[in-house]
Design a protein around this motif. Structure first.
Motif, short mmCIF file in Angstrom:
data_model
loop_
_atom_site.label_atom_id
_atom_site.label_comp_id
_atom_site.label_asym_id
_atom_site.label_seq_id
_atom_site.Cartn_x
_atom_site.Cartn_y
_atom_site.Cartn_z
N ARG A 97 0.80 -1.21 0.00
CA ARG A 97 0.00 0.00 0.00
C ARG A 97 0.84 1.27 0.00
N PHE B 162 1.28 3.45 -3.12
CA PHE B 162 0.12 4.13 -3.67
C PHE B 162 -0.22 5.37 -2.85
N TYR B 163 -0.87 6.31 -3.49
CA TYR B 163 -1.32 7.53 -2.81
C TYR B 163 -2.83 7.60 -2.93
N TYR B 164 -3.50 7.69 -1.79
CA TYR B 164 -4.96 7.75 -1.74
C TYR B 164 -5.42 9.13 -2.20
N TRP C 138 -6.90 5.79 -6.29
CA TRP C 138 -5.54 5.68 -5.78
C TRP C 138 -4.61 5.88 -6.99
#
Length: 89
Positions: free
Chosen positions: A13, A16-18, A53
């Protein structure tokens, strides 16, 4: 939590960038109230959500992740561009 990038495969996770909830944008000619609601009003659901994302530390792709905010289970991932095309946009 692991997220499967449709282009790169399963990744941690942290790659990734929310970017927020995957919401449909109002029509360009929608009134000010529709745009105000879109920009400022968000739900904070406990359970299944669809979110944008970006695979920031990988290929850079924008993906939509269907996941559970309580259990962190990821149900599906798909390229945002594929979702947009299938919606006829």
């Amino acid at each position: 939590m692991r997220i499967t990038c449709p282009l790169c495969g399963a990744r941690d996770r942290r790659e990734f960038y929310y970017k927020g909830a995957a919401l449909a944008r109002p029509a360009i000619d929608a009134g000010p109230q529709a745009w105000d609601d879109y920009v400022h009003l968000r739900e904070n659901p406990a359970g299944r959500t669809k979110d944008f994302w970006q695979h920031e530390a990988g290929c850079g792709a924008w993906i939509i992740v269907t996941r559970d905010t309580v259990t962190h289970e990821v149900y599906a991932t798909e390229l945002a561009s594929d979702v947009k095309r299938s919606a006829g946009a």
